[in-house]
Every structure is written in C-alpha cells, then in structure tokens.
Enzyme design. Structure first.
Site, PDB file in Angstrom:
ATOM      1  N   CYS A   2      13.380   5.448  -0.728  1.00  0.00           N
ATOM      2  CA  CYS A   2      14.428   6.321  -1.217  1.00  0.00           C
ATOM      3  C   CYS A   2      15.032   5.668  -2.454  1.00  0.00           C
ATOM      4  O   CYS A   2      14.722   4.537  -2.790  1.00  0.00           O
ATOM      5  CB  CYS A   2      15.487   6.467  -0.145  1.00  0.00           C
ATOM      6  SG  CYS A   2      14.780   6.861   1.445  1.00  0.00           S
ATOM      7  N   ARG A  29      11.425   8.373  -6.432  1.00  0.00           N
ATOM      8  CA  ARG A  29      11.346   7.512  -5.254  1.00  0.00           C
ATOM      9  C   ARG A  29      11.380   8.300  -3.951  1.00  0.00           C
ATOM     10  O   ARG A  29      11.208   7.743  -2.869  1.00  0.00           O
ATOM     11  CB  ARG A  29      12.505   6.514  -5.253  1.00  0.00           C
ATOM     12  CG  ARG A  29      12.528   5.611  -6.463  1.00  0.00           C
ATOM     13  CD  ARG A  29      13.721   4.704  -6.406  1.00  0.00           C
ATOM     14  NE  ARG A  29      13.613   3.792  -5.291  1.00  0.00           N
ATOM     15  CZ  ARG A  29      12.986   2.631  -5.324  1.00  0.00           C
ATOM     16  NH1 ARG A  29      12.420   2.227  -6.436  1.00  0.00           N
ATOM     17  NH2 ARG A  29      12.919   1.862  -4.276  1.00  0.00           N
ATOM     18  N   TRP A  76      13.188   9.876   0.905  1.00  0.00           N
ATOM     19  CA  TRP A  76      11.792  10.073   1.302  1.00  0.00           C
ATOM     20  C   TRP A  76      11.779   9.717   2.778  1.00  0.00           C
ATOM     21  O   TRP A  76      11.916   8.550   3.141  1.00  0.00           O
ATOM     22  CB  TRP A  76      10.894   9.144   0.497  1.00  0.00           C
ATOM     23  CG  TRP A  76       9.428   9.378   0.706  1.00  0.00           C
ATOM     24  CD1 TRP A  76       8.617  10.229   0.007  1.00  0.00           C
ATOM     25  CD2 TRP A  76       8.578   8.737   1.665  1.00  0.00           C
ATOM     26  NE1 TRP A  76       7.332  10.169   0.480  1.00  0.00           N
ATOM     27  CE2 TRP A  76       7.273   9.270   1.497  1.00  0.00           C
ATOM     28  CE3 TRP A  76       8.779   7.789   2.675  1.00  0.00           C
ATOM     29  CZ2 TRP A  76       6.191   8.869   2.288  1.00  0.00           C
ATOM     30  CZ3 TRP A  76       7.707   7.396   3.464  1.00  0.00           C
ATOM     31  CH2 TRP A  76       6.426   7.935   3.247  1.00  0.00           C
ATOM     32  N   ASN A 102      17.969   2.237   1.505  1.00  0.00           N
ATOM     33  CA  ASN A 102      16.534   2.349   1.244  1.00  0.00           C
ATOM     34  C   ASN A 102      15.862   1.226   2.022  1.00  0.00           C
ATOM     35  O   ASN A 102      16.267   0.076   1.905  1.00  0.00           O
ATOM     36  CB  ASN A 102      16.286   2.202  -0.268  1.00  0.00           C
ATOM     37  CG  ASN A 102      14.819   1.939  -0.610  1.00  0.00           C
ATOM     38  OD1 ASN A 102      14.517   1.200  -1.520  1.00  0.00           O
ATOM     39  ND2 ASN A 102      13.916   2.549   0.108  1.00  0.00           N
ATOM     40  N   GLY A 103      14.854   1.576   2.831  1.00  0.00           N
ATOM     41  CA  GLY A 103      14.164   0.556   3.616  1.00  0.00           C
ATOM     42  C   GLY A 103      14.049   1.025   5.057  1.00  0.00           C
ATOM     43  O   GLY A 103      14.177   2.220   5.342  1.00  0.00           O
ATOM     44  N   GLU A 480     -10.050   6.648  -9.675  1.00  0.00           N
ATOM     45  CA  GLU A 480      -8.727   6.960 -10.201  1.00  0.00           C
ATOM     46  C   GLU A 480      -8.628   8.450 -10.562  1.00  0.00           C
ATOM     47  O   GLU A 480      -7.604   9.090 -10.313  1.00  0.00           O
ATOM     48  CB  GLU A 480      -8.423   6.054 -11.408  1.00  0.00           C
ATOM     49  CG  GLU A 480      -7.110   6.284 -12.109  1.00  0.00           C
ATOM     50  CD  GLU A 480      -5.868   6.092 -11.240  1.00  0.00           C
ATOM     51  OE1 GLU A 480      -5.962   5.594 -10.105  1.00  0.00           O
ATOM     52  OE2 GLU A 480      -4.783   6.477 -11.717  1.00  0.00           O
ATOM     53  N   LYS A 484      -5.951  11.065  -8.877  1.00  0.00           N
ATOM     54  CA  LYS A 484      -5.004  11.879  -9.652  1.00  0.00           C
ATOM     55  C   LYS A 484      -5.068  13.337  -9.178  1.00  0.00           C
ATOM     56  O   LYS A 484      -4.043  13.973  -8.967  1.00  0.00           O
ATOM     57  CB  LYS A 484      -5.308  11.840 -11.166  1.00  0.00           C
ATOM     58  CG  LYS A 484      -5.046  10.532 -11.861  1.00  0.00           C
ATOM     59  CD  LYS A 484      -3.584  10.231 -12.103  1.00  0.00           C
ATOM     60  CE  LYS A 484      -2.968   9.487 -10.985  1.00  0.00           C
ATOM     61  NZ  LYS A 484      -2.855   8.070 -10.977  1.00  0.00           N
ATOM     62  N   GLU A 487      -3.608  13.650  -5.605  1.00  0.00           N
ATOM     63  CA  GLU A 487      -2.153  13.428  -5.518  1.00  0.00           C
ATOM     64  C   GLU A 487      -1.339  14.604  -6.020  1.00  0.00           C
ATOM     65  O   GLU A 487      -0.347  14.964  -5.429  1.00  0.00           O
ATOM     66  CB  GLU A 487      -1.697  12.276  -6.434  1.00  0.00           C
ATOM     67  CG  GLU A 487      -2.171  10.941  -6.167  1.00  0.00           C
ATOM     68  CD  GLU A 487      -1.507   9.906  -7.076  1.00  0.00           C
ATOM     69  OE1 GLU A 487      -0.693   9.137  -6.564  1.00  0.00           O
ATOM     70  OE2 GLU A 487      -1.821   9.842  -8.278  1.00  0.00           O
ATOM     71  N   HIS A 503     -26.376   9.521   0.073  1.00  0.00           N
ATOM     72  CA  HIS A 503     -26.327   9.003   1.450  1.00  0.00           C
ATOM     73  C   HIS A 503     -25.234   9.685   2.257  1.00  0.00           C
ATOM     74  O   HIS A 503     -24.490   9.029   2.980  1.00  0.00           O
ATOM     75  CB  HIS A 503     -26.152   7.480   1.432  1.00  0.00           C
ATOM     76  CG  HIS A 503     -27.263   6.772   0.726  1.00  0.00           C
ATOM     77  ND1 HIS A 503     -28.502   6.586   1.272  1.00  0.00           N
ATOM     78  CD2 HIS A 503     -27.333   6.260  -0.524  1.00  0.00           C
ATOM     79  CE1 HIS A 503     -29.290   5.960   0.405  1.00  0.00           C
ATOM     80  NE2 HIS A 503     -28.594   5.764  -0.701  1.00  0.00           N
ATOM     81  N   LYS A 603       7.047   7.143  -5.697  1.00  0.00           N
ATOM     82  CA  LYS A 603       6.459   6.266  -6.720  1.00  0.00           C
ATOM     83  C   LYS A 603       6.391   4.822  -6.253  1.00  0.00           C
ATOM     84  O   LYS A 603       5.401   4.144  -6.457  1.00  0.00           O
ATOM     85  CB  LYS A 603       7.254   6.358  -8.019  1.00  0.00           C
ATOM     86  CG  LYS A 603       6.588   5.542  -9.095  1.00  0.00           C
ATOM     87  CD  LYS A 603       6.788   6.113 -10.447  1.00  0.00           C
ATOM     88  CE  LYS A 603       5.938   5.414 -11.472  1.00  0.00           C
ATOM     89  NZ  LYS A 603       4.519   5.802 -11.408  1.00  0.00           N
TER      90      LYS A 603
END
Ligand code: G6P
Length: 608
Positions: A2, A29, A76, A102-103, A480, A484, A487, A503, A603
């Site tokens: 958060c 965040r 979050w 936050n945590g 990557e 992208k 996400e 395979h 993020k």
C-alpha cells in the site's frame, strides 16, 4: 504494497486535497481502496472507502477537508478483501487514534484475540486495526502518546511502515518503519511522511530515508527519530533529490506508461552519463575474483538479470546462476565468501529480493545492487551499487527502468569480459560505441514503429492467448514481452525458447493464434525461420521482430514484421523490447483497460 502519506502543517490548510494529491502519486502501490484521516478542532475526521482515489474523492469529498495534520492511505488488499470497512485509516474504540499501515503484522491474530478479551471492538478484518487498539491500550491517563506508540510498536512482528495520529497530541504524526519503505519529506513550515519519494515532490525535494527499526514523529517544524530507544541525529541524512514534480506527472500523455516508454531515450542517455566507470571497474574486479556469480530479481528485474546472465556467461565465461528472488533458499548452501550476488530492483524495496540479499550476506557473499532509487533498502544493504537514472517510474509495468537496468548490466558484463581478456579492445570499444548510440536508436524505433504497433494491437485486442518465442538473448526479451501483455492487457501470454515450443506449447496453436518471434542474433536466424514455418503450418498469426538485413526473409514468411536496427545481438535487447512494450500498451488501451493500474498488481511488492 500500500502507499501511506502524512502531512503536518503550521497553518490550517486544505489538507485533504494535499493528501489526496500525494496519494495519487502513490496509487501505483495499490488502488483497491483509499482513505484520509485529519484532526480538526480536536476531533478525528475519517473518510475512506473501496475504489480508486479519483472516484472516492467525488463521493467522499477528500478535497473539502481542512486541518493541519492528517494521514492517508491507498490500499492493495492483503488481509481482508477490498471494502469500505477494510480501507485505511483504522481507528481505536474511542475514535481518538487513526492509523495507516503498509506491510503485514504477522502476529495480528494473537494481538487481536488479546485485545478483544480486554473489551476492544474491531470493525475490520485487517491486521492494521490492531495497531490503533494497541496504542489505545497503552495510553494510560497522564502517559505520553509517544510512549504508548513505542510500546505498541515493540509488540508488533512482521513488516510495517506506519503513520499514526491522535487527538491527544494533535500536532504530531507518529511513524515507525520495519522493512516496508518510509521516507520523511523535509519542508518549510511543514513536514511529511510517505512510502516513496514521488509522493512528496510537489512540496519538497529534501528527504530522509528511514531505516529499519526507526520510530519517531514529525510536527510542522520538528523531526524526531529514535532507534532502540535512543535519539538519532538526522540532519546529515537529508538528501536533495534531483527528480522534479514534472517527472512524476503525466505531462500531457494519457498514461504514465506511455510517457515512460517515450522517456526511454532520455532515461538511457541520463543513465549513460551517470555511470562512473571507476565504480564499474571496481565491481568487475570483485566479479573477476569470485568463484560464482548469482543474479536475482523479481518480475521485470529478473528478466534484466537473465540478459546479464547470458552476456556474462557467453562472453566472460563466468559461472552464473540466475534465480527468481523468492526462490533463493535452494542456493543458500552453495553460497560462501567467494560468491557475489547481483541484486536487481528498480525500487530497491522488493521484499523477495531484499530477503535474498540478507540471506546471501549472512553466508559472507558480497552483494552488488542495481537500483533506480537512491538510498533505498537494497542498495543500502549491499556492498556496491550501480544506479540507473531513469527518473521516477509510476506506471506499474516497468519499462524505462528495464532498459536502463540492461544498459548498466551490459556495460558491466562487457567491461568484465574486457578486463579478463575475453574481449579484445577493438571489439569492446565497438560495443561501447553501439551502446552510446542506443538513445538515438531507441528514439527512432519509437518514431518509426509506434503506428505499426497500434495496428498490431488492433489484432491483439481480440485474442485470448499469445506466444513469444526467441532464442539466445531473444528469450528474456520474449519473456518480458509476454509479461507486459499479460500484466496490462490481461491476455494469457507465454514465452519459450523457440526450440522448446515443439515440446508441448505448439499443441495449443490453432488458426490466428498470435506468435511473436524475437530474432536478434544471426546465429539463430535459420533455426527461427524453421520455427516460423512450423507455426505457419498450423495457421498461427506470426509476427517477427527481426534485424533490417533479414527483413525481406521474414516479410515473406510472417503475417507481420517489425524491422529492427542491424546492431550487435548483445546490445539488441534494449531496442527490441520497445515495440513489445508499445504493443502491450495499445492492446490494453484498446481493450478499455487502464495500463497504469492493472488489476491485482502493485508496483512495489513489499509483502512476501
Ligand atoms: C512488481 C512490479 C514489476 C516489477 C517487480 C520487481 O511485480 O509490478 O513491474 O518488475 O515488482 O520490482 P523491483 O522494484 O524490485 O524491480
């Protein structure tokens, strides 16, 4: 994951609006709910709810709250689903105390049980609410709120950045930090706390990065920090940040992500001019003396690590192991004083990477950090640091920090190869010359290909799946590119070494299934041509990113081609990711999504 903010001002201000603006800069965040608490005329005003800050501001009128001291939060969800009740700030039974956090408080169930048995009534399912009740519990008549706060914090286990206000001491914002990031913004007639630097930039560019175990308070004119019960002097820790508030705003672009993709030429050139070769050479001496090099990171930073792994292994012949940070445990017994860990983290705060750094350090391993945030935890706990100079990155999906990470890692790898005489001087100079051209090369790729990427996004927007295939250094770029798309456009995308696609993955391919090919190395061209043919034979929609010199070959075979410059394959990962970023961005926008705030993502991930 958060974001928290606290502001203490001398005069009565439109503090709700100030906090709301700071929170918007922290929304990357977390953005499932938000809230603000302000002390006005000795009472606590709390407004909070589920939703994004802009919607909540319309409904709850954050901008109309006046006062001198207040805290805010953007969430979050970890403990308790996103809801009005679970939104922060949380209060005690008597509405005297409000807290943002936050945590994760890992012992919150025991604490909650204990507090409930002494009569405290909880209103949310969160771990955070225990903090408000704990402080309430420790507040005895005549006792100082700081003492109560200190005692409450000493009972907490887990990770936290906390901001707390109480009507019993209305000019102060109490804070504490353990693992989750927290900074103080040092202003004129006002001081602030925040999870990250961009939040305070509108008001001040002078910051103190708090360390684990520090607690204290700010008032409009005073900063008090203590550690293990002893006051800590902080004046020499004030850093003047070169980021401007414009760098942390959209500057006319519809989204931060698009702005940050377009900023890559500048970010690369700033990173290049900021590199101190003396530092790089010292790092390379350490790498040259080591028996084994480990590389770690999470998400996009892990992909940057894979690029570095490839160049270090192939060119410098180093013994390299690259792993996803949260999986560090497997390697612990292979680590000793002769190992070196390269820890890559744009934020410098990702908990998984930090845990790996700490565990490796305990075994005597030396740590080199690559980060975009000066003084953040991972660089601070490392032996050596290289900073990228990408400027603040707000979009959740990393773009400019990825290309700048690869730039410093590639310079480092080439320099090591040259130092240990695996690379001749002429070749080293030529590669460095090509790196110096990357800002211009990247700029022309954006200019030439943005419209083509939009056309491709029109195709992609109706697809449910995609494959990204590459060989050699094309593999991490394929990974990557797939990340992208996944996400921000919510399209299921997987990346494989192209040879591996036979395979298993090819079983999923049917008419119009999009398959991207990342072709950046002459050595693999013929093999990839074979892979394209296999996909065509199954009616896949094939897209190739290939060097200009091969473009006719691929144009004949593929449904869509994007021509890339003819540059050395060891430098190519940087420009090659740019079109894939643009395709993901435009696909997200065309699907009606917000690429800056993808669902369920944050993020900076500060919980394990
Ligand atoms: C999150 C972000 C990613 C980022 C990763 C690592 O998952 O959404 O964009 O790559 O964290 O972040 P770091 O700050 O350590 O590079």
């Amino acid at each position: 994951m958060c974001g928290i903010v606290g502001i203490a001002c001398l005069e009565i201000e439109n503090i709700g609006k100030m906090i709301r603006r700071c929170l918007e800069r922290l929304e990357y965040r977390g953005y499932d709910s938000a809230g603000i608490a302000v002390i006005k005329n000795g009472t606590l005003i709390v407004r909070k709810g589920r939703g994004k800050i802009a919607e909540l501001n319309k409904r709850l009128k954050f901008d109309e709250i006046y006062g001198k001291v207040g805290i805010g939060h953007t969430r979050w969800a970890t403990h308790g689903k996103p809801s009005d009740e679970n939104a922060h700030p949380h209060t005690d039974c008597r509405d005297m105390i409000a807290v943002v956090h936050n945590g994760i408080i890992s012992n919150y169930l025991e604490l909650r049980e204990k507090l409930e048995s002494t009569g405290h009534v909880f209103r949310s399912e969160t771990d955070t609410e225990v903090i408000a009740h704990l402080v309430e519990e420790h507040l005895r008549p005549g006792s100082e709120p700081l003492d109560a706060f200190r005692m409450a914090v000493s009972e907490l286990c887990g990770t936290y950045a906390i901001g707390l206000i109480t009507v019993l001491d209305p000019s102060k914002i109490f804070f504490a930090r353990m693992t989750s990031p927290l900074i103080i913004g040092v202003g004129e007639g006002m001081n602030m706390i925040a999870s990250d630097i961009p939040a305070v930039l509108e008001y001040t560019n002078r910051v103190i990065v708090l360390k684990d175990g520090e607690i204290g308070y700010i008032t409009p004119t005073e900063i008090y920090i203590e550690r293990e019960g002893r006051p800590v002097s902080w004046k020499e820790r004030v850093r003047v940040i070169s980021w401007s508030v414009d760098m942390a705003s959209k500057g006319g672009y519809p989204h931060f992500m698009l702005k940050e993709i377009h900023e890559q030429p500048l970010a690369l050139s700033n990173t290049l001019s900021g590199i101190e070769m003396e530092n790089i050479r010292n790092i390379c001496s350490l790498l040259a003396k080591s028996d084994r090099i480990f590389i770690t990171g999470a998400g996009t930073s892990y992909h940057a690590g894979l690029v570095c792994d490839y160049v270090l292994t192939e060119l410098a012949g180093a013994d390299v192991t690259t792993f996803i940070a949260s999986e560090y445990r497997k390697y612990i017994n292979a680590v000793d004083e002769r190992s070196v860990l390269i820890a890559i983290s744009q934020s410098g705060e990702t908990i998984d990477t930090l845990m790996a750094v700490r565990a490796f350090k305990e075994r005597g391993c030396r740590v080199i950090a690559v980060s975009n945030v000066v003084d953040s935890t991972i660089p601070r706990e490392s032996d050596m640091v290289v900073y990228t100079r990408a400027g603040p990155e707000i979009g959740v999906a990393a773009t400019k920090t990825f290309t700048t990470q690869i730039m410093v890692l590639t310079i480092m790898s080439l320099t090591l190869a040259y130092m240990i005489e695996r690379l001749r001087e002429a070749e080293y100079r030529e590669l460095i010359r090509q790196i110096r051209e990357l800002p211009t090369v990247t700029e022309s790729i954006i200019r030439m290909h943005e419209a083509r990427c939009m056309i491709l996004a029109r195709y992609m927007k109706n697809r449910a799946n995609a494959f990204y295939l590459g060989r050699g250094l094309g593999v991490p770029i394929a990974m990557e590119g797939a990340l992208k798309l996944k996400e921000i456009a919510y399209i299921h995308a997987e990346a494989y070494p192209a040879g591996e696609s036979k395979h298993g993955p090819i079983a999923l391919v049917e008419r119009d299934f999009p398959v991207f090919f990342v072709v950046l190395d002459d050595y693999y061209v013929e093999a990839i041509v074979g892979n394209v043919m296999e996909m065509r034979a199954r009616d896949a929609y094939t897209i190739a990113l290939a060097p200009r010199k091969y473009i006719y070959k691929f144009a004949k075979l593929c449904d869509y081609v994007i021509d890339m410059p003819n540059i050395d394959y060891r430098i190519a990962p940087i420009p090659y990711i740019v079109p894939l970023q643009l395709v993901a961005y435009y696909t997200s926008v065309m699907r009606g999504l917000d690429p800056d705030k993808p669902r369920n993502l944050a993020k900076t991930v500060t919980v394990e």
